[in-house]
Design a protein around this motif. Structure first.
Motif, PDB file in Angstrom:
ATOM      1  N   GLU A 193       0.868  -1.194   0.000  1.00  0.00           N
ATOM      2  CA  GLU A 193       0.000   0.000   0.000  1.00  0.00           C
ATOM      3  C   GLU A 193       0.901   1.240   0.000  1.00  0.00           C
ATOM      4  O   GLU A 193       1.694   1.439   0.925  1.00  0.00           O
ATOM      5  CB  GLU A 193      -0.878  -0.033   1.257  1.00  0.00           C
ATOM      6  CG  GLU A 193      -1.952   1.007   1.327  1.00  0.00           C
ATOM      7  CD  GLU A 193      -3.053   0.807   0.300  1.00  0.00           C
ATOM      8  OE1 GLU A 193      -3.538   1.830  -0.220  1.00  0.00           O
ATOM      9  OE2 GLU A 193      -3.412  -0.370   0.015  1.00  0.00           O
ATOM     10  N   CYS A 196       1.435   3.571   3.039  1.00  0.00           N
ATOM     11  CA  CYS A 196       1.646   2.915   4.333  1.00  0.00           C
ATOM     12  C   CYS A 196       3.135   2.867   4.656  1.00  0.00           C
ATOM     13  O   CYS A 196       3.928   2.295   3.911  1.00  0.00           O
ATOM     14  CB  CYS A 196       1.071   1.504   4.294  1.00  0.00           C
ATOM     15  SG  CYS A 196       1.355   0.580   5.801  1.00  0.00           S
ATOM     16  N   CYS A 219       1.141  -6.848   6.809  1.00  0.00           N
ATOM     17  CA  CYS A 219       0.800  -5.537   7.350  1.00  0.00           C
ATOM     18  C   CYS A 219      -0.397  -5.660   8.285  1.00  0.00           C
ATOM     19  O   CYS A 219      -1.442  -6.176   7.889  1.00  0.00           O
ATOM     20  CB  CYS A 219       0.491  -4.538   6.243  1.00  0.00           C
ATOM     21  SG  CYS A 219       0.001  -2.917   6.900  1.00  0.00           S
ATOM     22  N   HIS A 222      -3.293  -3.295   6.780  1.00  0.00           N
ATOM     23  CA  HIS A 222      -3.900  -3.614   5.485  1.00  0.00           C
ATOM     24  C   HIS A 222      -4.090  -5.106   5.249  1.00  0.00           C
ATOM     25  O   HIS A 222      -4.664  -5.496   4.230  1.00  0.00           O
ATOM     26  CB  HIS A 222      -3.065  -2.986   4.363  1.00  0.00           C
ATOM     27  CG  HIS A 222      -3.005  -1.487   4.472  1.00  0.00           C
ATOM     28  ND1 HIS A 222      -1.903  -0.817   4.955  1.00  0.00           N
ATOM     29  CD2 HIS A 222      -3.940  -0.551   4.216  1.00  0.00           C
ATOM     30  CE1 HIS A 222      -2.156   0.486   4.971  1.00  0.00           C
ATOM     31  NE2 HIS A 222      -3.382   0.671   4.533  1.00  0.00           N
TER      32      HIS A 222
END
Ligand SMILES: [Zn+2]
Length: 379
Positions: A193, A196, A219, A222
């Motif tokens: 992402e 991020c 993550c 996410h």
């Protein structure tokens, strides 16, 4: 106290199972939940280590703040909320799992009263562990003492190393190269992402260690696997303890660092030494190197150095004179005495190459294993 809170598990001296400590009613007076218990634990760590700046990383269940009415003092709740917002508390759905994940990666000691019986199939390294868990117990005059927990063995028979690895593989904790969890720390990770930066080691102070999901670093926000972002530069924490003051230094990977009265370049201690000590510490006294995941220390002084190492239970051994010009392994907890009252120690996490025997690939233990820097006869 807040200066004792680490923003990254990677740079902490201790991990704190915060929900467990806050609820430990044998310490810190009455009340279901109290942050005073954390104050007492940190005070105990300052006493234990002699380091007023000792650093702890706090991990808590979301339910700790969820149950805010159980706190005797609502100021504790406001403080905790601020710490979570400032990244001084890592708040997760299951703190036990996360504490063990980080402890397994870093081998940083854990402050807890929990024995984690439900997690032993996944985290087999807990079995028989006698050094990595410290339990707060009541000390004299309302203080807290930290006692090493003997975790014991929770299965009928001691698990052999092969079965241990098989069990780990079954749990998906070993990669295709049979990499133990701790190897995750040798790589840098990045969330696919774009915006991020939770795991980005270049993003600054606050870097989370990956969550493990089905054996893959993932993550937390996410829920997608992280990308391998290349080798993670290793660093080692070094502390100089001189007449009760503690100074921290960070050593970089592939570094060779002279330490002494006034090495150039290197770590200069002259401003910390009194006259007696200054007369006994050589300009270059020891050389500390960090190579291939091992930290080595070599005496290069005029008057010699002494060293004492900690055993598997974390207890210090006897002081021994160091052999001049020979590299020795320098593990967390080991101490090198340059002169009376002038001590160098290592703190923080260990490296994969320093794993205890059960985790190694069967290589014989030697003071300096093959592949590490060879002892040399010159400075
Ligand atoms: Zn992410």
């Amino acid at each position: 106290m807040e200066h004792n809170l680490a923003t990254s598990a990677d740079s902490a001296d201790y991990l704190v199972d915060l929900s467990n400590i806050v609820r430990e009613q044998s310490i810190g007076g009455p009340g279901l939940r109290s942050l005073r218990r954390l104050d007492l634990v940190v005070a105990a760590l300052v006493t234990l280590t002699g380091d007023p700046g000792v650093r702890v990383y706090l991990i808590a269940d979301a339910s700790l703040l969820g149950g805010h009415r159980e706190f005797t003092d609502q100021a504790d709740v406001r403080k905790l909320r601020r710490w979570v917002a400032d990244g001084l508390v890592e708040e997760v759905p299951d703190a036990d799992d996360r504490v063990l994940e980080i402890a397994g990666m870093t081998r940083v000691p854990v402050i807890t009263g929990d024995r984690y019986d439900a997690y032993r199939t996944e985290h087999t390294w807990i079995q028989g562990n006698t050094s990595q868990f410290l339990k707060p117990t009541p000390g004299p005059g309302g203080t807290v003492a930290l006692v090493p927990l003997d975790m014991g063995v929770r299965t009928p028979a001691q698990i052999s190393r092969r079965e241990e690895l098989a069990a780990l593989k079954k749990q998906g904790l070993l990669g295709p190269n049979q990499t133990p969890l701790i190897e995750v720390l040798t790589r840098a990770w990045r969330c696919p992402e774009r915006r991020c930066s939770l795991y980005d080691i270049h993003s600054g102070d606050r870097v989370l260690l990956p969550r493990m999901r089905r054996g893959a670093p993932t993550c937390q926000q996410h829920q997608i696997p992280l990308r391998d972002d290349g080798p993670r530069p290793a660093t080692a924490q070094l502390k100089a303890v001189i007449n009760g003051t503690v100074t921290r230094y960070t050593l970089a990977e592939d570094s060779v660092t002279p330490v002494g009265r006034y090495p150039d370049p290197g770590i200069a201690l002259f401003s910390l030494l009194d006259q007696d000590a200054a007369a006994r510490v050589s300009r270059e006294h020891v050389v500390v190197s960090l190579q291939k995941g091992l930290v080595l220390v070599r005496d290069v002084s005029s008057y010699g150095s002494r060293m004492r190492t900690v055993d598997k239970r974390g207890r210090p051994g006897h002081w021994e004179q160091m052999t001049p010009q020979a590299d020795r392994r320098f593990r967390p907890g080991d101490e090198v005495e340059l002169a009376p009252g002038v001590i160098l120690t290592r703190s923080g996490r260990i490296f994969p190459a320093e794993l205890p025997d059960g985790w190694r690939t069967g290589a014989p233990q030697a003071p300096v294993p093959p592949g590490a820097a060879a002892p040399t006869m010159s400075t």
